[in-house]
Write a protein that holds these residues in place. Sequence first.
Motif: not given
Length: 251
Positions: A124, A235, A238-239, A242-243, A245-246, A251
């Motif tokens: 990432k 963890d 990373q959550a 991910d938010t 990056l979206a 991504m």
Amino acid sequence: MNSMTLPLLAARQPLAIVVLVVAIIAGLTIADWLFPLGLLAYALMVFFGMRDPVLIDAARRPPPAPRPRLTSPTFRAQIEAIERTHQEITRSAAQSGGPLARLLLPIAEQGRELVEEAYILADKGQIIERYLASVDRRKLEQEVAAIDRQMQSTQDPYTRSQLEETRQARLEKIQNVRDLDTYIGRISAQLQNISASLDNVLAETVRLRTADAASADSTTSQVARRLADLKSDMDAFQAVLDTALARSGAM
């Protein structure tokens, strides 16, 4: 555990393979009786290999997911350092033998899980790196300034409304880029934390090889809790990542 997995792992150990090859060559070139003797030695190595705690642990472990290919020199260097330390932990645990090996091998497995998580995190990070390299920040700021000038010179409400929406979109992109700058620093810091934590675990495994069973049991439990807490932190991070990056479209 698949009943064939452990025997196959034991049969494929490098030293056992060498013994088998030597037995075949010796039987063919020196004396026939050397082949069954070498074959017996090979069978004994496989038998004792099946009692090796490291191989037993490897046989129980599910096959790992394919790891992402790291092309970023920065993140690849960090991952290589993490992997080297984990390999040393596994080697130290395997060399302990007996009850201590049974205590330390779960620690090595926790370390392996952290390595897998570190790969995902580094992947990432390199996605963000590539995205940031493709963004012309100066151009974005110039576009906002140009829109401001257009808004000042127009009297049409519809045109102004469209320009305001465009300006807001550009400002959001600029903010997302700044956020990703922050996150890439946090990823690097998280990987450094994993590396330092595994370094500490390695030192603990080496120290425990001279400790008594009671203190070893207590210390390994503490180490296991620290690694579990670190994985939970990863963890959660990373959550959030991910938010981000979206939202940025990286991504």
